[in-house]
Design a protein around this motif. Structure first.
Motif, PDB file in Angstrom:
ATOM      1  N   GLU A 168     -10.135  30.678  16.992  1.00 21.52           N
ATOM      2  CA  GLU A 168      -9.027  30.698  16.034  1.00 21.52           C
ATOM      3  C   GLU A 168      -9.509  30.443  14.608  1.00 21.52           C
ATOM      4  N   ILE A 169     -10.817  30.401  14.400  1.00 23.03           N
ATOM      5  CA  ILE A 169     -11.360  30.124  13.061  1.00 23.03           C
ATOM      6  C   ILE A 169     -10.807  31.069  11.993  1.00 23.03           C
ATOM      7  N   PRO A 170     -10.752  32.385  12.236  1.00 23.68           N
ATOM      8  CA  PRO A 170     -10.203  33.259  11.187  1.00 23.68           C
ATOM      9  C   PRO A 170      -8.774  32.905  10.802  1.00 23.68           C
ATOM     10  N   ILE A 171      -7.955  32.512  11.780  1.00 19.46           N
ATOM     11  CA  ILE A 171      -6.565  32.170  11.486  1.00 19.46           C
ATOM     12  C   ILE A 171      -6.498  30.944  10.581  1.00 19.46           C
ATOM     13  N   ALA A 172      -7.322  29.940  10.889  1.00 15.98           N
ATOM     14  CA  ALA A 172      -7.338  28.732  10.064  1.00 15.98           C
ATOM     15  C   ALA A 172      -7.777  29.045   8.634  1.00 15.98           C
ATOM     16  N   ILE A 173      -8.784  29.895   8.496  1.00  8.22           N
ATOM     17  CA  ILE A 173      -9.288  30.238   7.154  1.00  8.22           C
ATOM     18  C   ILE A 173      -8.237  31.025   6.372  1.00  8.22           C
ATOM     19  N   ILE A 174      -7.566  31.961   7.033  1.00 11.10           N
ATOM     20  CA  ILE A 174      -6.533  32.735   6.361  1.00 11.10           C
ATOM     21  C   ILE A 174      -5.422  31.829   5.847  1.00 11.10           C
ATOM     22  N   LEU A 175      -4.996  30.878   6.671  1.00 12.79           N
ATOM     23  CA  LEU A 175      -3.938  29.955   6.251  1.00 12.79           C
ATOM     24  C   LEU A 175      -4.396  29.095   5.076  1.00 12.79           C
ATOM     25  N   LEU A 176      -5.651  28.637   5.112  1.00  6.63           N
ATOM     26  CA  LEU A 176      -6.166  27.812   4.016  1.00  6.63           C
ATOM     27  C   LEU A 176      -6.212  28.604   2.711  1.00  6.63           C
ATOM     28  N   CYS A 177      -6.643  29.858   2.797  1.00  2.58           N
ATOM     29  CA  CYS A 177      -6.714  30.689   1.592  1.00  2.58           C
ATOM     30  C   CYS A 177      -5.315  31.049   1.091  1.00  2.58           C
ATOM     31  N   TRP A 178      -4.419  31.363   2.007  1.00  2.00           N
ATOM     32  CA  TRP A 178      -3.077  31.789   1.604  1.00  2.00           C
ATOM     33  C   TRP A 178      -2.288  30.652   0.965  1.00  2.00           C
ATOM     34  N   THR A 179      -2.466  29.443   1.469  1.00  2.00           N
ATOM     35  CA  THR A 179      -1.744  28.300   0.914  1.00  2.00           C
ATOM     36  C   THR A 179      -2.393  27.745  -0.343  1.00  2.00           C
ATOM     37  N   GLY A 180      -3.576  28.249  -0.707  1.00  2.00           N
ATOM     38  CA  GLY A 180      -4.230  27.794  -1.922  1.00  2.00           C
ATOM     39  C   GLY A 180      -5.088  26.560  -1.767  1.00  2.00           C
TER      40      GLY A 180
END
Length: 259
Positions: A168-180
């Motif tokens: 699930e690493i990509p999902i966590a990274i996407i959320l971190l980038c999207w939320t700033g």
């Protein structure tokens, strides 16, 4: 002040969706219960293939021949019903999301499910054969390897969960980038630390040999790179989406409607 009737209606809907999710798990379980022993046999194949000739698995508890396949079937039923469970989650939260949030959450729910399945498949087809072959090869001379069926089930379920979460690493990274919280550029600068961390995690989650450690570390690193690329794309469109969803000026005391 929130409307009590509205709160009650939300609670009723939540209960309905929880019951539907539980019912889906029970339906899948009812369909699989007859094949419980066959499913356990399939799960045990990676270990059985690596056991010495004439060696078998054992049951040290009187009820374990029944409860081990039963537990496996129940857990497998939940895993198979996850898409419908997530659909119920999406149906409950979607009305309260802005359009840009819906554009993010819907694909993430689908991709997170597929990644979790991919992690489990990777563990079963790649890691298990190598790990069990290693364990059996280092057994002291004169020691007969006979694994308890309940202990084996607990062990593989933990590894399934560990590899599923790791994927699930990509999902966590996407959320971190999207939320700033962070951005793709910062993550790329920390790539050396991520690579080292991937090998450390691989060492902790796999048997103590270089091959299986590498088999987990390399996919984690590749998934990190995928997450950074996709996360950068999401972050690049975030401001535009927020501008589109920015509510128009309204009169004092009014509440903007969500799209």
């Amino acid at each position: 002040m929130s409307d009590p009737n509205s709160l009650i209606s939300h609670l009723i809907e939540l209960r309905s969706r929880i019951l539907k999710a539980l019912a889906s798990v029970l339906v899948v379980f009812a369909c699989l219960a007859y094949f419980a022993n066959d499913l356990y046999q399939l799960l045990a194949m990676p270990l059985l293939r690596s056991l010495p000739e004439n060696a078998t698995m054992i049951a040290t508890d009187v009820a374990s021949p029944f409860f081990a396949p039963f537990k496996l079937t129940l857990v497998l039923s939940f895993f198979l019903a996850i898409p419908y469970v997530l659909y119920q989650v999406w149906g409950f939260i979607a009305p309260g999301l802005y359009r840009n949030e819906k554009k993010l959450v819907a694909p993430l729910l689908l991709s997170s499910t597929l990644l979790f399945y991919a992690g489990m498949a990777f563990a079963y087809f790649v890691v298990f054969p190598i790990a069990f072959a290693f364990f059996n090869s280092v057994a002291p001379e004169g020691v007969t390897v006979s694994t308890d069926i309940s202990s084996y089930l607990n062990f593989v379920l933990k590894l399934f969960f560990a590899f599923g979460v790791s994927f699930e690493i990509p999902i966590a990274i996407i959320l971190l980038c999207w939320t700033g919280v962070t951005d793709a550029k910062t993550l790329r600068q920390k790539r050396p630390y991520v690579v080292v961390g991937a090998f450390v995690v691989g060492m902790l989650l796999t048997p103590p040999d270089v091959i299986s450690q590498t088999l987990l570390a390399i996919p984690m690193w590749l998934l990190f790179e995928v997450g950074v690329i996709v996360g950068g794309l999401y972050a690049g469109t975030r401001d535009e989406d927020l501008d589109e969803d920015e509510p128009e000026p309204s009169s004092p005391g009014s509440t903007p409607d969500k799209k």
